[in-house]
Enzyme design. Structure first.
Site, PDB file in Angstrom:
ATOM      1  N   ALA A 184      94.488  36.382 -94.545  1.00  0.00           N
ATOM      2  CA  ALA A 184      93.435  37.153 -95.222  1.00  0.00           C
ATOM      3  C   ALA A 184      92.080  36.957 -94.547  1.00  0.00           C
ATOM      4  O   ALA A 184      91.060  36.797 -95.199  1.00  0.00           O
ATOM      5  CB  ALA A 184      93.357  36.755 -96.686  1.00  0.00           C
ATOM      6  N   CYS A 185      92.087  36.987 -93.230  1.00  0.00           N
ATOM      7  CA  CYS A 185      90.890  36.721 -92.431  1.00  0.00           C
ATOM      8  C   CYS A 185      90.506  37.985 -91.668  1.00  0.00           C
ATOM      9  O   CYS A 185      91.351  38.826 -91.374  1.00  0.00           O
ATOM     10  CB  CYS A 185      91.206  35.575 -91.449  1.00  0.00           C
ATOM     11  SG  CYS A 185      89.886  35.146 -90.308  1.00  0.00           S
ATOM     12  N   GLY A 186      89.249  38.097 -91.323  1.00  0.00           N
ATOM     13  CA  GLY A 186      88.812  39.210 -90.495  1.00  0.00           C
ATOM     14  C   GLY A 186      89.497  39.232 -89.138  1.00  0.00           C
ATOM     15  O   GLY A 186      89.603  40.275 -88.496  1.00  0.00           O
TER      16      GLY A 186
END
Length: 150
Positions: free
Chosen positions: A34-36
């Site tokens: 769930a990271c950029g």
């Protein structure tokens, strides 16, 4: 203790002995769902597909930065397959920094003077188990700064 002395569990629970990686370059990446930078999974898979004869890509899920990897190993594995078609080696979730830092990452820090400061930091390991380089999250796995070392 050297790189090839470590053992970690794969995301499916099977123990992986790093001794099997002698003679191969390794790109270790602390990953999160769930990271950029999560779209780098696609580029890591492309790197594995294109350069798999030169480097072994190993993803190591960690929930150290921003709580961006909260899932279980099974959830992470399903996410990676469904969204990015990941076939490269994924390990079980560990801690890559802090007081509960995994011994592998303690070793990497001691050898390189670097610790991950966010998700998708990369360590390139030589065929002999030496740290060749550290690349921050912002460096894409397909950039020449990495591929030129393969």
């Amino acid at each position: 203790m050297g790189f090839h002395d470590f053992k970690l569990k794969a995301i499916d629970g099977k123990e992986i002995d790093f001794d099997q990686y002698k003679g191969k370059k390794i790109l270790l990446v602390n990953v999160a769902s769930a990271c950029g930078y999560t779209p780098q999974y696609e580029d890591l898979q492309m790197l594995s597909n294109q350069f798999g004869h030169q480097v072994v890509v190993i993803g190591i899920p960690a929930n150290n930065f921003g709580g961006q990897e909260p899932g279980s190993n099974a959830e992470i594995q399903a996410f990676c397959k469904a969204n990015y078609g990941v076939t490269f080696q994924m390990m079980e979730k560990i801690s890559v920094e802090g007081k509960d830092q995994h011994p592998l990452y303690k070793w990497l820090a001691a050898e390189s003077g670097k610790v991950p400061n966010w998700n998708f930091c990369k360590f390139l390991i030589s065929e002999k188990g030496e740290v060749l380089g550290f690349f921050p999250s912002s460096v894409n796995p397909l950039e020449e700064v990495i591929t030129s070392k393969l």
